[in-house]
Write an enzyme that holds these catalytic residues in place. Structure first.
Site, PDB file in Angstrom:
ATOM      1  N   LYS A   1       0.825  -1.071   0.140  1.00 52.98           N
ATOM      2  CA  LYS A   1       0.213  -0.019   0.103  1.00 52.98           C
ATOM      3  C   LYS A   1       0.829   1.185  -0.102  1.00 52.98           C
ATOM      4  CE  LYS A   1      -3.934  -2.000   2.202  1.00 52.98           C
ATOM      5  NZ  LYS A   1      -5.002  -2.184   3.478  1.00 52.98           N
TER       6      LYS A   1
ATOM      7  N   ARG B   1      -3.139 -14.870   4.412  1.00 53.98           N
ATOM      8  CA  ARG B   1      -1.946 -13.817   4.957  1.00 53.98           C
ATOM      9  C   ARG B   1      -2.255 -13.666   6.540  1.00 53.98           C
ATOM     10  NH1 ARG B   1       0.565  -8.740   3.965  1.00 53.98           N
ATOM     11  NH2 ARG B   1      -0.296  -6.944   5.152  1.00 53.98           N
TER      12      ARG B   1
ATOM     13  N   TYR C   1      -2.297 -10.062  16.307  1.00 57.71           N
ATOM     14  CA  TYR C   1      -1.853 -11.344  16.002  1.00 57.71           C
ATOM     15  C   TYR C   1      -1.230 -11.779  17.358  1.00 57.71           C
ATOM     16  CZ  TYR C   1      -2.302 -10.533  11.266  1.00 57.71           C
ATOM     17  OH  TYR C   1      -3.070 -10.191  10.062  1.00 57.71           O
TER      18      TYR C   1
END
Length: 350
Positions: free
Chosen positions: A233, A303, A335
């Site tokens: 990005k 991902r 995560y």
């Protein structure tokens, strides 16, 4: 050129007129770095000026724009398509009936089950659309109708109740999925390409949009691994690695049947980039073929799986951030919710 806010046609046609022009405006303002069919995109821009008779026609064109390479256009289109249906059911007869209260009602009903990130996208799409109308409408007497939409008082984003943890596969499910990649009955001409594509995403954690735009000059062997430079990005480059043994067979087979001479590692038979929707559909079919069902079964789930397993193994949040290309480490902190070793400590408190 400016136009009256309400034309003589029906409300449906008036809304479609403005939505088509707004989508055209956004297409010309978004990044075109990944565009693979300039001629068709130019035709679509002209079609958007002429307008459409139905929302279905416009939806098909927006889907085509995404496949051409303007991937983020759906962030604006989907909320405004939902608003179209909401307003028709509401019985709106004029664009001037739309105000902050009505838009807040729309957001409250249509986004109740969505994540905070998606809710924010809906709000931004609405504000951007009505800001565009503020600048582009003008009556015959020269007066301009102002919406001034801000949606500052919409309470749908208060707290974190809308935030969802990402879907990911457990270790045993990953093993099952990897076996399924090898055995899935792809068409012979694209089997090696599809296996190569899915393995690269799973084993490196790169975004689907990054995978479909890998340039051969950025895909290089280094010892017993391949180094891949991708652009994330904001066009930010980073480097990921994958062991040669994982993709050696598929890479060799794909290079033998690949008919295009372009510089893309992965492409269709005409040499154009693959679409994100196609890749997600392939991943979902493989998952369902072995009975793996997640809230989101698309390619982006791979991902999340990579990132979850990387953190569980390394306990290194900086490594996760750099591997995924997150600008802010707080994005990577999601995560840490899956750190089972830390959670096990809570079972011994008493």
């Amino acid at each position: 050129m400016k136009y009256p806010l309400d034309c003589e046609a029906s409300f449906k046609n008036t809304y479609l007129f403005w939505l088509s022009r707004f989508i055209r405006n956004k297409i010309t303002g978004l990044s075109n770095r990944q565009v693979n069919n300039k001629e068709r995109l130019a035709q679509i821009l002209q079609e958007l000026i002429l307008g459409f008779d139905s929302i279905k026609e416009l939806k098909l064109v927006v889907k085509e724009v995404r496949n051409i390479g303007i991937n983020s256009i759906h962030v604006y289109y989907i909320p405004l398509e939902k608003l179209y249906t909401f307003l028709i059911n509401y019985g709106a007869a004029s664009m001037k009936e739309i105000d902050e209260e009505l838009l807040s009602d729309f957001l409250a009903t249509e986004t109740s089950t969505l994540s905070d990130a998606t809710k924010k996208n809906y709000r931004i799409a609405l504000i951007t659309f009505f800001n565009y109308l503020d600048k582009q409408n003008e009556a015959e007497n020269g007066n301009v109708y102002r919406y001034g939409i801000e949606l500052k008082n919409w309470g749908g984003l208060s707290g974190k109740s809308g935030t969802k943890l990402p879907s990911f596969m457990q270790k045993d499910e990953v093993s099952t999925f990897i076996q399924a990649i090898e055995s899935y009955p792809f068409s012979s001409k694209i089997a090696a390409r599809n296996r190569l594509m899915i393995k690269i995403i799973l084993y490196t954690g790169i975004r689907v949009s990054e995978a479909i735009n890998i340039d051969l000059k950025d895909f290089n062997k280094d010892g017993n691994a391949y180094i891949i430079q991708v652009r994330g990005k904001g066009n930010k480059p980073r480097v990921v690695m994958i062991k040669e043994e994982i993709i050696r067979k598929d890479l060799k087979e794909w290079n033998e049947v690949k008919s295009s001479s372009n510089n893309l590692l992965l492409c269709n038979q005409k040499g154009n980039p693959l679409s994100q929707a196609y890749i997600s559909s392939i991943v979902e079919k493989i998952l369902l073929s072995v009975g793996i069902r997640k809230e989101k079964n698309g390619a982006h789930m791979l991902r999340h799986t990579f990132a979850t397993m990387l953190y569980q193994k390394s306990k290194d949040l900086i490594l996760v951030q750099e591997s995924l290309g997150h600008a802010d480490i707080n994005t990577s902190r999601i995560y840490t919710h899956f750190d089972k070793d830390r959670l096990k400590q809570t079972t011994d408190i008493f």
